[in-house]
Design an enzyme around this catalytic site. Structure first.
Site, PDB file in Angstrom:
ATOM      1  CB  THR A 145      -9.332  -5.215   4.528  1.00 30.87           C
ATOM      2  OG1 THR A 145      -8.823  -3.907   4.259  1.00 30.87           O
ATOM      3  CG2 THR A 145      -9.051  -6.085   3.314  1.00 30.87           C
ATOM      4  CG  ASN A 146     -13.948  -0.959   4.363  1.00 28.44           C
ATOM      5  OD1 ASN A 146     -15.021  -0.814   3.791  1.00 28.44           O
ATOM      6  ND2 ASN A 146     -13.877  -1.251   5.649  1.00 28.44           N
ATOM      7  CB  CYS A 166     -11.123   1.747   8.208  1.00 25.14           C
ATOM      8  SG  CYS A 166      -9.697   0.854   8.863  1.00 25.14           S
ATOM      9  CB  THR A 167     -12.322  -3.870   8.927  1.00 26.35           C
ATOM     10  OG1 THR A 167     -10.917  -3.930   8.692  1.00 26.35           O
ATOM     11  CG2 THR A 167     -13.074  -4.177   7.640  1.00 26.35           C
ATOM     12  CD  GLU A 168      -8.270  -2.509  10.952  1.00 37.80           C
ATOM     13  OE1 GLU A 168      -8.151  -3.731  10.770  1.00 37.80           O
ATOM     14  OE2 GLU A 168      -8.361  -1.685  10.012  1.00 37.80           O
ATOM     15  CD  GLN A 208      -2.777  -1.059   2.539  1.00 32.00           C
ATOM     16  OE1 GLN A 208      -2.376  -0.470   3.540  1.00 32.00           O
ATOM     17  NE2 GLN A 208      -3.916  -1.739   2.528  1.00 32.00           N
TER      18      GLN A 208
END
Length: 236
Positions: free
Chosen positions: A83-84, A196-198, A52
């Site tokens: 994850t996004n 965002c998955t977090e 990334q």
């Protein structure tokens, strides 16, 4: 019940939520001691994050495509990328397998449409907020997207990578995020996508009266219902 193929580890903290939510819904729907048929392939997030940061999306696509193919070979009926941001390479992954991918942005758009929203704000990594791969899918569903200003985008990105992906939950960061949400609400957003998955590890609906759409919960729920052949939005 279909077998769910989960590509996790991005980060593993949020992958835990996927496993928990999927199994909670299976138990809720089937009762007793029922749990999900699922296979988890957890990647090394360090490798993905390096791709990334360097812009080497082709390399990240290779890593995740290999994971998806192994899940298919192991008997998965469909794939969930936990994850996004890495849905940026979802089309590349799909090209390597013959089973479907449940796309997180499509699932989120359906959740937004079920609430009749037409303008929402998107929070996530800088890649998700600034690039079009995610936003375009929401927009194509007839929903306008706004994102935070540059400084706030940088703050959110740092909270994700320097805190949440490392398991750090900070009250001060929660308050910062809630202040950003207030600004977006004032700018006309009718709801906030926690893209965002977090982010759902830091804030939840009880923290604000403003409608939140936690993509981790939405995506995991869709996976569980898809495995059971149930339309989740007919249950609303």
């Amino acid at each position: 019940m279909k077998t769910i193929g989960l590509i996790g580890g991005m980060s593993w903290e949020s992958s835990v939520t996927y496993y928990q939510v999927i199994n909670q819904i299976i138990k809720q729907e089937l009762g007793g001691l029922h749990s999900a048929h699922c296979i988890l392939y957890s990647v090394d997030f360090h490798q993905i994050e390096q791709c990334q940061a360097s812009g080497d999306w082709d390399k990240s696509a290779e890593i995740l495509s290999a994971a998806a193919l192994k899940l298919q070979q192991a008997g998965a009926d469909f794939i969930v990328i936990c994850t996004n941001t890495m849905h940026k390479v979802a089309k590349d992954i799909q090209a390597h397998i013959t089973i479907p991918i449940i796309h997180i942005a499509n699932a989120t758009a359906q959740a937004l449409k079920s609430q009749s929203l037409d303008k929402v704000a998107l929070l996530g990594t800088k890649y998700t907020m600034e690039q079009d791969f995610y936003k375009k899918i929401i927009i194509d569903h007839g929903i306008d997207i706004i994102v935070p200003e540059q400084n706030d985008r940088d703050i959110i990105n740092n909270i994700i990578f320097q805190e949440l992906c490392l398991g750090t939950i900070s009250i001060s960061s929660k308050n910062i995020l809630l202040n950003i949400i207030d600004k977006l609400a004032a700018a006309g957003a009718q709801g906030i996508i926690l893209g965002c998955t977090e982010l759902g590890l830091l804030i939840e609906q009880n923290d604000t009266q403003f409608p939140l759409f936690d993509t981790t919960l939405i995506h995991a729920s869709n996976a569980a219902y898809y495995a059971l052949g149930i339309d989740p939005y007919k249950k609303l």
